[in-house]
Design a protein around this motif. Structure first.
Motif, PDB file in Angstrom:
ATOM      1  N   MET A   1       0.851  -1.282   0.130  1.00  0.00           N
ATOM      2  CA  MET A   1      -0.099   0.024  -0.138  1.00  0.00           C
ATOM      3  C   MET A   1       0.700   1.197   0.037  1.00  0.00           C
ATOM      4  O   MET A   1       1.940   1.219   0.461  1.00  0.00           O
ATOM      5  CB  MET A   1      -0.848   0.047   1.140  1.00  0.00           C
ATOM      6  CG  MET A   1      -1.839   1.226   1.075  1.00  0.00           C
ATOM      7  SD  MET A   1      -3.006   1.167   2.641  1.00  0.00           S
ATOM      8  CE  MET A   1      -4.023  -0.227   2.335  1.00  0.00           C
ATOM      9  N   VAL A   2       0.540   2.327  -0.765  1.00  0.00           N
ATOM     10  CA  VAL A   2       1.127   3.687  -0.430  1.00  0.00           C
ATOM     11  C   VAL A   2       1.141   4.136   0.506  1.00  0.00           C
ATOM     12  O   VAL A   2       0.143   4.148   1.436  1.00  0.00           O
ATOM     13  CB  VAL A   2       0.417   4.291  -1.817  1.00  0.00           C
ATOM     14  CG1 VAL A   2       1.214   5.704  -1.765  1.00  0.00           C
ATOM     15  CG2 VAL A   2       0.475   3.602  -3.192  1.00  0.00           C
ATOM     16  N   LEU A   5       0.820   9.543   3.393  1.00  0.00           N
ATOM     17  CA  LEU A   5       0.896  10.980   2.778  1.00  0.00           C
ATOM     18  C   LEU A   5       0.636  11.291   1.474  1.00  0.00           C
ATOM     19  O   LEU A   5      -0.259  12.179   1.207  1.00  0.00           O
ATOM     20  CB  LEU A   5       2.606  11.451   3.350  1.00  0.00           C
ATOM     21  CG  LEU A   5       2.735  12.949   2.576  1.00  0.00           C
ATOM     22  CD1 LEU A   5       1.814  13.700   3.481  1.00  0.00           C
ATOM     23  CD2 LEU A   5       4.399  12.947   2.828  1.00  0.00           C
ATOM     24  N   ARG A   6       1.080  10.379   0.796  1.00  0.00           N
ATOM     25  CA  ARG A   6       0.745  10.201  -0.655  1.00  0.00           C
ATOM     26  C   ARG A   6      -0.508   9.923  -0.986  1.00  0.00           C
ATOM     27  O   ARG A   6      -1.246  10.407  -1.911  1.00  0.00           O
ATOM     28  CB  ARG A   6       1.908   9.428  -1.539  1.00  0.00           C
ATOM     29  CG  ARG A   6       3.016  10.134  -1.810  1.00  0.00           C
ATOM     30  CD  ARG A   6       3.929   9.296  -2.646  1.00  0.00           C
ATOM     31  NE  ARG A   6       4.790   8.571  -1.959  1.00  0.00           N
ATOM     32  CZ  ARG A   6       5.913   8.120  -2.377  1.00  0.00           C
ATOM     33  NH1 ARG A   6       6.323   8.379  -3.545  1.00  0.00           N
ATOM     34  NH2 ARG A   6       6.746   7.448  -1.519  1.00  0.00           N
ATOM     35  N   ALA A   9      -2.381  13.146  -0.178  1.00  0.00           N
ATOM     36  CA  ALA A   9      -2.105  14.020  -1.346  1.00  0.00           C
ATOM     37  C   ALA A   9      -3.069  13.905  -2.631  1.00  0.00           C
ATOM     38  O   ALA A   9      -3.670  14.598  -3.223  1.00  0.00           O
ATOM     39  CB  ALA A   9      -0.713  14.357  -1.477  1.00  0.00           C
ATOM     40  N   ALA A  10      -3.142  12.355  -2.902  1.00  0.00           N
ATOM     41  CA  ALA A  10      -4.009  11.993  -3.969  1.00  0.00           C
ATOM     42  C   ALA A  10      -5.461  12.452  -4.009  1.00  0.00           C
ATOM     43  O   ALA A  10      -6.401  12.769  -4.829  1.00  0.00           O
ATOM     44  CB  ALA A  10      -3.742  10.514  -4.276  1.00  0.00           C
ATOM     45  N   LEU A  58      -5.725   8.361 -10.253  1.00  0.00           N
ATOM     46  CA  LEU A  58      -5.397   8.541  -8.668  1.00  0.00           C
ATOM     47  C   LEU A  58      -5.820   6.974  -8.095  1.00  0.00           C
ATOM     48  O   LEU A  58      -5.254   6.993  -6.819  1.00  0.00           O
ATOM     49  CB  LEU A  58      -5.879   9.608  -8.117  1.00  0.00           C
ATOM     50  CG  LEU A  58      -5.358  10.907  -8.644  1.00  0.00           C
ATOM     51  CD1 LEU A  58      -6.028  12.143  -8.371  1.00  0.00           C
ATOM     52  CD2 LEU A  58      -3.648  11.301  -8.415  1.00  0.00           C
ATOM     53  N   PRO A  60      -5.244   4.052  -8.328  1.00  0.00           N
ATOM     54  CA  PRO A  60      -4.101   2.948  -7.868  1.00  0.00           C
ATOM     55  C   PRO A  60      -3.169   3.566  -6.631  1.00  0.00           C
ATOM     56  O   PRO A  60      -2.500   2.811  -5.898  1.00  0.00           O
ATOM     57  CB  PRO A  60      -3.070   2.842  -8.788  1.00  0.00           C
ATOM     58  CG  PRO A  60      -3.993   3.319 -10.272  1.00  0.00           C
ATOM     59  CD  PRO A  60      -5.086   4.336  -9.694  1.00  0.00           C
ATOM     60  N   ILE A  61      -3.550   4.889  -6.381  1.00  0.00           N
ATOM     61  CA  ILE A  61      -2.635   5.380  -5.271  1.00  0.00           C
ATOM     62  C   ILE A  61      -3.511   5.264  -4.005  1.00  0.00           C
ATOM     63  O   ILE A  61      -2.965   4.999  -3.043  1.00  0.00           O
ATOM     64  CB  ILE A  61      -2.095   6.937  -5.760  1.00  0.00           C
ATOM     65  CG1 ILE A  61      -1.003   6.795  -6.805  1.00  0.00           C
ATOM     66  CG2 ILE A  61      -1.361   7.593  -4.294  1.00  0.00           C
ATOM     67  CD1 ILE A  61      -0.661   8.273  -7.265  1.00  0.00           C
TER      68      ILE A  61
END
Lengths: 231, 231, 231, 231
Positions: A1-2, A5-6, A9-10, A58, A60-61
């Motif tokens: 998993m990302v 924070l990212r 942001a996404a 976005l 996938p993030i």
């Protein structure tokens, strides 16, 4: 998993772009025509198109919720920790207000506005419940059967829902809040927010209940099971 | 196969949402503009979009017929037991009337109405036969060659058929019945129903006959065979 | 390969449905609005949509040319025997005239008409050459790189070409002939046919030459080769 | 990789066709209606459609940049040699001017024109930065997650961006230059070019920076990695 924070942001970037599109295309349309149906059609096409783009790029993030009601549903399904869902919702609201401000900047309007667009009453609340019900049902069934089609399905669903509901289908508490900050085509009076948000959450939760039943794999079923149906 | 109860629920939910979209978007459009072409265009886009969504999300459960003429065709092909086809048709009618009522609720109109919209005569009946012929032909060829494309193909077919027929392509007995319950843009007088339904069934059966011939695998053919071409 | 009889039936059915859509949606649109741009937009959307449907559903049977200029190109590429190409063209013309008649029947108009719509002059001929050039280029590149995308690409190409050419992009000798049989929105005077057809054939042949060069596999290239790039 | 000559031909052909579509559909639309929103909608649909077609058919040859700001981004990512990027940009400009001339020829207008359409000021520059930011972000994320979806995502993105920006989203220095050569719907005064081009390049570079961070594969991540994510 990302990392979180990212993902946050996404969520902010995506919800912000969505609101900038909804608000900006509304301003452009009402500037160019007096025919309200034509303005809504342009608003519809821009919104449907950007949803496909944002969810595809976005998703996938962060999962591309862009909607506190959707994050709530995934938290209730225990596919997203409650803390993350709360942060998602916060960033969705922050991002979406920034999106409204960005739209105003792009059209040389006062950056901060307060809407005077009246949107209230039982018919509108029923509309918002139906709209959010449908949105969550589409997402859950789409994830269940063919995850890759979800961006297109959500874009097409909202395209239809703009027209079959009297509220033009906000279906999203964060977007609704941001739209109270613009006194243009797509705005909503701040005082009308509670009714909209309550109706949206109710519709989303009902969809979760119904679809959980409808999509449960029957014993010995040959209903196709999507191998990627976990977040 | 999914149990019958859930399949019937999917047929009712899907046909109901389809009718809510057809009726609701018609109401929204005629409220916002005086240009009938623009109203029909909005009606078209909403209907085409929701068809893709509904067939994609409910198709894996019930087959997403949403149409007694389509269920009849699958019964004649012996891919659906006659009893199930009858129950499908029943739930399609029930669901679609509920969809019309839901549209009225969302637009604060009297829930039960009776249409005064005249739709009759030879040209309209030819139109409905052609419309249903094309719909069934698209479904049968789509299943035969690429099942995954069927939702998009049906949505695009109806998008075109709204415009190339003088009847705006109802092509569906259940939806026609429900549309007799709304005295708005998309309505049809109850007395005009038999002509429409007869024409639709005729078109569907002719399509079944023609496509059975056209799609039969020739001996030694290299025509692609879809490995999933069974329901 | 499918037997010739069925391939010819598919070409006639497909071209006929295409023309019924072009002519029928033109009639519907000009009946409902005085805004010619709106009429053309409805005409565009119906045509683009039906092209995707027809090429997807009939392509596996006949190749879905629906266009003598396209059949000529495949004959020149030696992927279709000259005799078959001639029969394809014949059935395309027969089918397309039947399609125009069907549109008139659906709209209760005189079945046989002769157009008085003037479409002539250098700008229109340049437009038709460009339109046919683009159509053939899209087909050849689509087959080369991703055959499954061809229906959508052709539908989208024609959607754009309706608007970027002054002739509204007939790009098809059979469809042009059929459109001389309707004195409605989409018609063309019989006397204007030779200029259109000549320009279309010229554009198609130029596209064949250019794309043969552009798409030739370079030695040692890593340009993707579509394993199914044979008819 | 395809030899440079053919890649440059593809860039010129693609950018030229894109500009011919933007300019030509603008001319057609403003000729047929007085409603500017309807004209922009037609312009939008034609442009979005042709982008999907051009990127799908020419992408495998040259990458289908059609945009010096995009070629710059790939040069900065060291996926395209600086010399090739310069030649790409040159051919994009040459092709796009030829496209504007072709549109004029198809509509029987003076081939060479100079635009008087004022497009300047902070709001327009912010719009162009946002538009180019979004375009590059969509391309980079699309390549990263699902290369095959890039044509559709770019087409849909531009469809939305035409409406959510006050500048109607040129987002492309080569296209902007070509549009200064037409005194029609889609034109821009030559004197307004520097502001537009500067804003576009700024937006593109900011997108490269942000997306490089957002799309970086986290250690131990299960973010899907597209096996074809190299040019």
């Amino acid at each position: 998993m990302v990392d979180l924070l990212r993902r946050l942001a996404a969520e902010a970037l995506g919800t912000g772009t969505l609101v900038a599109t909804v608000v900006g295309s509304g301003i452009m349309a009402e500037t160019l025509t007096n025919d309200v149906a034509l303005a809504l059609l342009a608003n519809t096409i821009a919104t449907g198109a950007i949803l496909v783009v944002l969810i595809s790029t976005l998703g996938p993030i962060s999962g591309a919720h862009f909607n506190p009601a959707v994050s709530l549903v995934f938290a209730l399904r225990r596919e997203l920790p409650a803390r993350d869902a709360g942060l998602y919702a916060l960033m969705q609201v922050v991002g979406s207000i920034a999106g409204a401000i960005a739209a105003h900047a792009m059209f040389e309007l006062p950056l901060l506005q307060s809407s005077t667009h009246v949107r209230t009453g039982g018919a509108q609340w029923i509309s918002e419940s139906v709209a959010a019900f449908g949105l969550v049902a589409v997402i859950l069934a789409g994830i269940r059967f063919e995850r890759k089609a979800v961006p297109m399905l959500v874009g097409l669903y909202i395209t239809a829902a703009y027209w079959f509901t009297s509220s033009t289908s906000f279906a999203n508490p964060a977007v609704a809040i941001a739209r109270s900050f613009t006194d243009t085509f797509s705005g909503i009076r701040p005082v009308d927010l509670p009714g909209f948000i309550g109706a949206q959450v109710a519709g989303a939760v009902i969809a979760l209940a119904l679809m959980t039943w409808l999509l449960r794999v029957p014993t010995g079923s040959d209903l196709p099971i999507n191998p990627e149906n976990r977040t």
